[in-house]
Enzyme design. Structure first.
Site, PDB file in Angstrom:
ATOM      1  NE  ARG A   2      -6.363  -4.379 -22.068  1.00  0.00           N
ATOM      2  CZ  ARG A   2      -6.444  -3.190 -22.684  1.00  0.00           C
ATOM      3  NH1 ARG A   2      -5.616  -2.207 -22.338  1.00  0.00           N
ATOM      4  NH2 ARG A   2      -7.327  -2.980 -23.629  1.00  0.00           N
ATOM      5  N   PRO A  39       0.808  -1.228   0.000  1.00  0.00           N
ATOM      6  CG  PRO A  39      -0.770  -1.528   1.686  1.00  0.00           C
ATOM      7  CD  PRO A  39       0.509  -2.084   1.153  1.00  0.00           C
ATOM      8  CD  GLU A  77      -0.450  -5.128  10.503  1.00  0.00           C
ATOM      9  OE1 GLU A  77      -1.412  -5.912  10.593  1.00  0.00           O
ATOM     10  OE2 GLU A  77      -0.575  -3.908  10.252  1.00  0.00           O
ATOM     11  CG  ASP A 103      -7.526   0.344 -24.046  1.00  0.00           C
ATOM     12  OD1 ASP A 103      -8.481   0.018 -24.770  1.00  0.00           O
ATOM     13  OD2 ASP A 103      -6.599  -0.409 -23.732  1.00  0.00           O
TER      14      ASP A 103
HETATM   15  N1  LIG Z   1      -3.383  -1.896  -1.416  1.00  0.00           N
HETATM   16  C1  LIG Z   1      -2.378  -2.723  -1.823  1.00  0.00           C
HETATM   17  N2  LIG Z   1      -1.706  -2.580  -2.978  1.00  0.00           N
HETATM   18  O1  LIG Z   1      -0.778  -3.554  -3.027  1.00  0.00           O
HETATM   19  N3  LIG Z   1      -0.831  -4.337  -1.939  1.00  0.00           N
HETATM   20  C2  LIG Z   1      -1.815  -3.844  -1.159  1.00  0.00           C
HETATM   21  C3  LIG Z   1      -2.225  -4.397   0.131  1.00  0.00           C
HETATM   22  O2  LIG Z   1      -3.217  -3.972   0.700  1.00  0.00           O
HETATM   23  N4  LIG Z   1      -1.433  -5.365   0.634  1.00  0.00           N
HETATM   24  C4  LIG Z   1      -1.725  -5.980   1.940  1.00  0.00           C
HETATM   25  C5  LIG Z   1      -1.154  -5.105   3.035  1.00  0.00           C
HETATM   26  C6  LIG Z   1      -1.354  -5.795   4.365  1.00  0.00           C
HETATM   27  N5  LIG Z   1      -0.765  -7.133   4.344  1.00  0.00           N
HETATM   28  C7  LIG Z   1      -1.331  -7.992   3.336  1.00  0.00           C
HETATM   29  C8  LIG Z   1      -1.147  -7.365   1.951  1.00  0.00           C
END
Ligand SMILES: Nc1nonc1C(=O)NC1CCNCC1
Length: 245
Positions: free
Chosen positions: A153, A89, A116, A168
């Protein structure tokens, strides 16, 4: 393109990577995918790949050792790792521009985490950290599938002659224009006359205008990053007037 995937759940990829367009790319050998379960590389007698965080805190962390060992195996099998992409994230937000960039690569290696988070030392092995968006998934697998789908793609020969990625949404920087197919009238809903006219110049103009209008109405943020032509600027003034602005 060669894609290596490091995942604890290889079977998650069986469906999406063997259906439809990505499946055809595999059949045509435009793509090769190998999936490595990094649990097979743990030195833990209990086959653990996670452990408690130093300093305390909730949740478990993915340990560095299984990932490093799995990457060593990929390196040994493939000769290189290519772009090593960590799904996280905190990464760069994935979008069409990133898909276009990755489609130019010969080899991509994805690390799909769970738990986590990651032992920070894993980041020393990656070239890219990519996020699917500002939300928390249970693992990186679905993110890897989305990135693979949007990237593969774009590979030459994958979409074939009947489709093109050129128009696209986002490929032009704008959203795609409205599209219609037969019948010309369905339950009183008519296809715009220009699309039935056979006048390709007028059709192209209509599509360019509608693409700009749809982008302004739904994703005005995309316009900020674009250098509009004089024609587009003139159309945008009309669109804004019609929107009452
Ligand atoms: N948003 C996301 N973009 O790529 N990965 C993301 C994600 O939420 N990964 C999780 C984070 C907490 N641990 C398990 C995986």
């Amino acid at each position: 393109m060669k894609i290596d995937i490091l995942s604890l759940f290889p079977e998650m990829f069986a469906g999406p990577l063997h259906q439809s367009i990505v499946g055809k790319a595999l059949e045509k050998e435009l793509l090769q995918v190998d999936i490595t379960n990094y649990r097979d590389f743990t030195e833990s007698r209990q086959h653990h790949v996670d452990d408690y965080p130093y300093g305390g805190g909730a949740g478990m962390l993915l340990q560095a050792q299984p990932i490093f060992a799995a990457l060593d195996q990929v390196q040994q099998n493939s000769g290189d790792l290519g772009r090593v992409i960590l799904l996280d994230p905190a990464g760069r937000q994935f979008n069409q521009a990133v898909a276009t960039e990755l489609a130019k690569e010969q080899h991509l290696t994805f690390i799909c985490g769970h738990y986590e988070g990651y032992d920070e030392r894993i980041r020393t092995q990656v070239t890219d950290e990519i996020s699917l968006g500002d939300y928390v998934l249970t693992g990186g697998e679905l993110g890897a599938m989305v990135i693979i789908d949007a990237t593969v793609r774009l590979l030459p020969g994958v979409l074939g002659n009947t489709a093109s990625a050129g128009d696209d949404s986002f490929s032009t920087g704008l959203l795609e224009y409205p599209q219609y197919t037969r019948p010309a009238v369905y339950r009183g809903l008519k296809v715009p006359d220009v699309l039935l006219s056979g006048n390709h110049q007028k059709i192209a103009q209509w599509r360019a205008y509608e693409s700009l209008k749809r982008t302004y109405q739904r994703r005005p943020d995309l316009l900020a990053g674009l250098k509009l032509t004089a024609q587009q600027q003139a159309w945008l003034r009309i669109i804004k007037q019609q929107s009452g602005i």
